[in-house]
Design a protein around this motif. Sequence first.
Motif, short mmCIF file in Angstrom:
data_model
loop_
_atom_site.label_atom_id
_atom_site.label_comp_id
_atom_site.label_asym_id
_atom_site.label_seq_id
_atom_site.Cartn_x
_atom_site.Cartn_y
_atom_site.Cartn_z
N ARG A 62 -16.27 -36.17 -33.57
CA ARG A 62 -16.31 -34.74 -33.88
C ARG A 62 -15.63 -33.93 -32.79
N ALA A 63 -15.89 -34.30 -31.55
CA ALA A 63 -15.28 -33.57 -30.44
C ALA A 63 -13.76 -33.69 -30.49
N GLY A 64 -13.28 -34.89 -30.78
CA GLY A 64 -11.84 -35.09 -30.86
C GLY A 64 -11.22 -34.31 -32.00
N ALA A 65 -11.88 -34.32 -33.16
CA ALA A 65 -11.35 -33.60 -34.32
C ALA A 65 -11.26 -32.10 -34.05
N ALA A 66 -12.16 -31.60 -33.21
CA ALA A 66 -12.16 -30.18 -32.88
C ALA A 66 -11.33 -29.86 -31.65
N GLY A 67 -10.73 -30.88 -31.04
CA GLY A 67 -9.94 -30.66 -29.83
C GLY A 67 -10.78 -30.31 -28.62
N ARG A 68 -12.01 -30.84 -28.57
CA ARG A 68 -12.92 -30.45 -27.49
C ARG A 68 -13.15 -31.54 -26.44
N ILE A 69 -12.42 -32.65 -26.47
CA ILE A 69 -12.53 -33.61 -25.38
C ILE A 69 -11.59 -33.15 -24.27
N HIS A 70 -12.16 -32.59 -23.24
CA HIS A 70 -11.36 -32.04 -22.15
C HIS A 70 -11.26 -32.97 -20.95
N ALA A 71 -12.10 -34.00 -20.91
CA ALA A 71 -12.03 -34.97 -19.82
C ALA A 71 -12.72 -36.25 -20.25
N PHE A 72 -12.23 -37.38 -19.73
CA PHE A 72 -12.78 -38.70 -20.00
C PHE A 72 -12.94 -39.40 -18.66
N GLN A 73 -14.17 -39.79 -18.34
CA GLN A 73 -14.47 -40.39 -17.05
C GLN A 73 -15.16 -41.74 -17.24
N LEU A 74 -14.90 -42.65 -16.31
CA LEU A 74 -15.47 -43.98 -16.36
C LEU A 74 -16.31 -44.26 -15.12
N ALA A 75 -17.44 -44.92 -15.33
CA ALA A 75 -18.27 -45.52 -14.28
C ALA A 75 -19.20 -46.48 -14.99
N ASP A 76 -19.57 -47.56 -14.31
CA ASP A 76 -20.40 -48.58 -14.95
C ASP A 76 -21.88 -48.36 -14.64
N TRP A 77 -22.72 -48.93 -15.50
CA TRP A 77 -24.17 -48.85 -15.34
C TRP A 77 -24.66 -50.22 -14.88
N VAL A 78 -25.18 -50.27 -13.67
CA VAL A 78 -25.63 -51.54 -13.11
C VAL A 78 -27.15 -51.55 -12.98
N THR A 79 -27.73 -52.72 -13.15
CA THR A 79 -29.16 -52.90 -12.98
C THR A 79 -29.41 -54.08 -12.05
N PRO A 80 -30.50 -54.03 -11.28
CA PRO A 80 -31.46 -52.91 -11.23
C PRO A 80 -30.84 -51.67 -10.59
N LEU A 81 -31.34 -50.51 -11.02
CA LEU A 81 -30.82 -49.27 -10.47
C LEU A 81 -31.15 -49.20 -8.98
N PRO A 82 -30.23 -48.69 -8.18
CA PRO A 82 -30.51 -48.54 -6.75
C PRO A 82 -31.55 -47.46 -6.52
N ALA A 83 -32.10 -47.43 -5.32
CA ALA A 83 -33.13 -46.44 -5.01
C ALA A 83 -32.61 -45.03 -5.18
N GLY A 84 -31.39 -44.79 -4.75
CA GLY A 84 -30.78 -43.48 -4.95
C GLY A 84 -29.98 -43.48 -6.23
N VAL A 85 -30.64 -43.18 -7.35
CA VAL A 85 -30.01 -43.34 -8.67
C VAL A 85 -28.72 -42.54 -8.77
N LEU A 86 -28.71 -41.36 -8.17
CA LEU A 86 -27.51 -40.52 -8.25
C LEU A 86 -26.30 -41.24 -7.68
N HIS A 87 -26.52 -42.12 -6.72
CA HIS A 87 -25.42 -42.83 -6.06
C HIS A 87 -25.33 -44.28 -6.53
N GLY A 88 -25.70 -44.53 -7.79
CA GLY A 88 -25.73 -45.89 -8.29
C GLY A 88 -24.71 -46.22 -9.36
N ARG A 89 -23.63 -45.48 -9.43
CA ARG A 89 -22.61 -45.79 -10.44
C ARG A 89 -21.83 -47.02 -10.01
N GLY A 90 -21.80 -48.01 -10.90
CA GLY A 90 -21.19 -49.27 -10.56
C GLY A 90 -19.68 -49.27 -10.69
N GLN A 91 -19.04 -50.16 -9.93
CA GLN A 91 -17.61 -50.39 -10.06
C GLN A 91 -17.34 -50.92 -11.47
#
Length: 276
Positions: A193-222
Amino acid sequence: MTPSSRFSINQMTVKQLSLPDLVDACVRLGVGGVGLWREPVAAYGLDAAAKLVREAGLEVTSLCRGGFFTAIDPAERAVAMADNRAAVDEAATLGTDTLVLVSGGLPAGSRDLAGARERVSEALSSLTPYAASRGVRLAIEPLHPMFASDRCVVSTLDQALTLASPFPSSQVGVVVDTYHVWWDDTAPAAVARAGAAGRIHAFQLADWVTPLPAGVLHGRGQLGDGSIDFARWHSLVEAAGYAGPIEVELFNGELWAGDGVAVLEETARRFAEVLA
């Protein structure tokens, strides 16, 4: 244009690099795009930063961040709006048309989630005309629900699209960040829907790793270290008509402790692998 040619490194991924060192590494490694953050840009100097990236031939694919619209106190909301207008001006100076917005969490002591989201909507009504006058798009980024209380009351692409819908798609859209939306079985339809309306303004990648680190905000995986099927998400976004830059934005203490140029090289390699 191949996926690898669209690779953009978000400054936060290699925050240990100074801005000049980041720009130099991008030029040497053939990385054509950078997503910048306001704080290190301000520390270096806005005009100097704009000159640096411009003369290096780099595209500034986004500026992060504006937002934090949810305060109840009128004086606090006025301060937030002034800061967001400044963020729009900074984006224009840096030559990017995309300002990423993180909405803000619940104010201290509040449990009124609906009210917080309504204040986000009101803030967009105020900020959008100003951003349009400066040639800057507002890109609403939904964050994983675990951040709803303190950082972002917008948790899904559906919620972000609802907030964007009153405004022209050329002015207000969304960020599709795999780290935040990969879990949501309604997200693929929202991407379409976002694409059809021209509303995808950015696309970002980061992986989800488990177990989550203690500082979840800083836990985006390679890329490739976790649970996310990047090829699938790339296909979904491409099918929706998005053909812009693809940023890798990693908040990761282990990566920050390493050599920044080596991290950039590894990230570019992983990017090519996961989107092959």
